[in-house]
Design a protein around this motif. Structure first.
Motif, mmCIF file in Angstrom:
data_model
loop_
_atom_site.group_PDB
_atom_site.id
_atom_site.type_symbol
_atom_site.label_atom_id
_atom_site.label_comp_id
_atom_site.label_asym_id
_atom_site.label_seq_id
_atom_site.Cartn_x
_atom_site.Cartn_y
_atom_site.Cartn_z
ATOM 1 N N UNK A 75 -45.279 3.841 24.555
ATOM 2 C CA UNK A 75 -44.189 3.998 23.870
ATOM 3 C C UNK A 75 -43.556 3.225 22.903
ATOM 4 N N UNK A 76 -44.207 3.755 21.530
ATOM 5 C CA UNK A 76 -43.573 3.072 20.818
ATOM 6 C C UNK A 76 -41.717 4.082 19.793
ATOM 7 N N UNK A 77 -40.953 2.707 19.396
ATOM 8 C CA UNK A 77 -40.139 3.541 18.252
ATOM 9 C C UNK A 77 -40.150 2.530 16.967
ATOM 10 N N UNK A 78 -39.748 3.319 16.153
ATOM 11 C CA UNK A 78 -39.722 2.881 14.735
ATOM 12 C C UNK A 78 -38.955 3.337 13.851
ATOM 13 N N UNK A 79 -38.310 2.429 12.728
ATOM 14 C CA UNK A 79 -37.182 2.480 12.160
ATOM 15 C C UNK A 79 -37.573 1.884 11.027
ATOM 16 N N UNK A 80 -36.978 1.994 9.594
ATOM 17 C CA UNK A 80 -36.857 0.709 8.342
ATOM 18 C C UNK A 80 -35.026 0.162 8.842
ATOM 19 N N UNK A 81 -34.834 -0.716 8.372
ATOM 20 C CA UNK A 81 -33.831 -1.167 8.816
ATOM 21 C C UNK A 81 -32.454 -1.576 7.788
ATOM 22 N N UNK A 82 -34.105 -1.246 6.464
ATOM 23 C CA UNK A 82 -33.173 -1.266 4.893
ATOM 24 C C UNK A 82 -32.073 0.261 4.656
ATOM 25 N N UNK A 83 -31.939 1.553 5.104
ATOM 26 C CA UNK A 83 -31.852 1.917 4.867
ATOM 27 C C UNK A 83 -32.600 2.928 3.693
ATOM 28 N N UNK A 84 -33.456 2.254 2.797
ATOM 29 C CA UNK A 84 -34.414 2.583 2.028
ATOM 30 C C UNK A 84 -34.891 3.510 2.540
ATOM 31 N N UNK B 43 -40.385 8.287 16.655
ATOM 32 C CA UNK B 43 -40.907 7.752 18.655
ATOM 33 C C UNK B 43 -42.511 8.545 17.878
ATOM 34 N N UNK B 44 -43.154 7.459 19.288
ATOM 35 C CA UNK B 44 -44.727 7.033 19.475
ATOM 36 C C UNK B 44 -45.139 7.127 21.407
ATOM 37 N N UNK B 45 -45.775 8.064 21.505
ATOM 38 C CA UNK B 45 -46.064 8.331 22.639
ATOM 39 C C UNK B 45 -48.233 8.599 23.098
ATOM 40 N N UNK C 111 -37.041 -5.939 7.770
ATOM 41 C CA UNK C 111 -37.109 -4.533 7.483
ATOM 42 C C UNK C 111 -37.632 -3.509 7.961
ATOM 43 N N UNK C 112 -38.481 -3.757 8.878
ATOM 44 C CA UNK C 112 -39.019 -2.763 9.766
ATOM 45 C C UNK C 112 -37.806 -3.005 11.666
ATOM 46 N N UNK C 113 -37.952 -2.380 12.052
ATOM 47 C CA UNK C 113 -37.492 -2.483 13.751
ATOM 48 C C UNK C 113 -38.341 -1.470 14.393
ATOM 49 N N UNK C 114 -39.324 -2.205 15.276
ATOM 50 C CA UNK C 114 -40.352 -1.898 16.192
ATOM 51 C C UNK C 114 -39.962 -2.200 17.799
ATOM 52 N N UNK C 115 -39.794 -1.278 18.563
ATOM 53 C CA UNK C 115 -39.533 -1.200 19.995
ATOM 54 C C UNK C 115 -40.904 -0.879 21.073
ATOM 55 N N UNK C 116 -41.275 -2.126 21.230
ATOM 56 C CA UNK C 116 -42.872 -1.215 22.039
ATOM 57 C C UNK C 116 -42.655 -1.471 23.527
ATOM 58 N N UNK C 117 -42.892 -0.286 24.631
ATOM 59 C CA UNK C 117 -42.032 0.105 25.796
ATOM 60 C C UNK C 117 -42.853 1.037 26.504
ATOM 61 N N UNK C 118 -43.475 0.175 28.311
ATOM 62 C CA UNK C 118 -45.121 0.751 28.974
ATOM 63 C C UNK C 118 -43.784 1.377 29.588
ATOM 64 N N UNK D 245 -37.182 12.304 22.703
ATOM 65 C CA UNK D 245 -37.137 11.779 21.598
ATOM 66 C C UNK D 245 -37.754 12.241 20.173
ATOM 67 N N UNK D 246 -37.629 11.957 18.989
ATOM 68 C CA UNK D 246 -38.754 12.532 18.293
ATOM 69 C C UNK D 246 -40.336 12.508 17.932
ATOM 70 N N UNK D 247 -40.978 12.855 18.853
ATOM 71 C CA UNK D 247 -42.367 12.710 19.048
ATOM 72 C C UNK D 247 -43.009 14.295 17.935
#
Length: 177
Positions: free
Chosen positions: A66-75, A137-139, A37-44, A109-111
């Motif tokens: 760079x970490x991108x995080x979002x909920x996948x349920x819409x809640x 997004x986190x950097x 229920x969470x999507x996380x991408x980690x990029x270097x 990005x939304x930092x």
């Protein structure tokens, strides 16, 4: 003590969440990604914003996580903790202390949307709420400082009070040359 049974009794009908902690050097960490229920991408990324492999870096290399995080349920997901523990051979360059702004290539990005960020010697912990599937997004700026072989720990995001929300990106061995 290892192998000892533990019993927990609660007088409440509310759920209880237990955390098991230990100290030492793990034999092997998680090797597969997790997305519950969470999507996380980690990029270097290098200093120009191009993707790199952090598995083998030259000493004094400056690069970004760079970490991108979002909920996948819409809640809305309350009280999400994102933990990034970095290898001993890498140093966190805390741009909040130096007053440096993020690079131009990161402006899309939304930092800086976390509610609280704790930057320590070896880790960055960010805490936030994710509303309605919002993406954040986190950097983090890093420097490969000490030569040697190290272990990059998994990056983990989870709702602190709801175990239905969790994401994990496995770590791996890294080398600073």
């Amino acid at each position: 003590h290892a192998g000892t049974a533990v019993t927990v009794i609660s007088g409440s009908s509310d759920p209880i969440y237990a955390v098991f902690e230990w100290e030492g050097i793990p034999v092997e960490g998680p090797t597969t990604p997790e997305a519950r229920n969470l999507n996380m991408e980690v990029r270097w990324l290098n200093e120009d914003g191009a993707a790199i492999d952090p598995g083998r870096l030259a000493q004094n290399t400056v690069f970004w996580a760079h970490i991108r995080l979002r909920g996948t349920t819409g809640a809305s997901v309350e009280n999400v903790a994102l933990t990034q523990v970095f290898p001993s051979g890498w140093e966190i360059d805390n741009t909040r202390l130096t007053g440096e702004s993020h690079p131009d290539w990161a402006r899309r990005w939304t930092l800086g949307r976390e509610d609280y960020m704790d930057v320590r010697d070896d880790r960055v912990m960010s805490f936030m709420n994710l509303h309605g599937g919002a993406q954040k997004d986190f950097l983090v700026r890093l420097i490969a400082v000490s030569k040697g072989s190290f272990v990059l720990a998994p990056t983990v995001a989870e709702a602190m009070y709801d175990n239905a929300y969790r994401a994990l990106q496995p770590g791996k061995p890294v080398t600073v040359e």
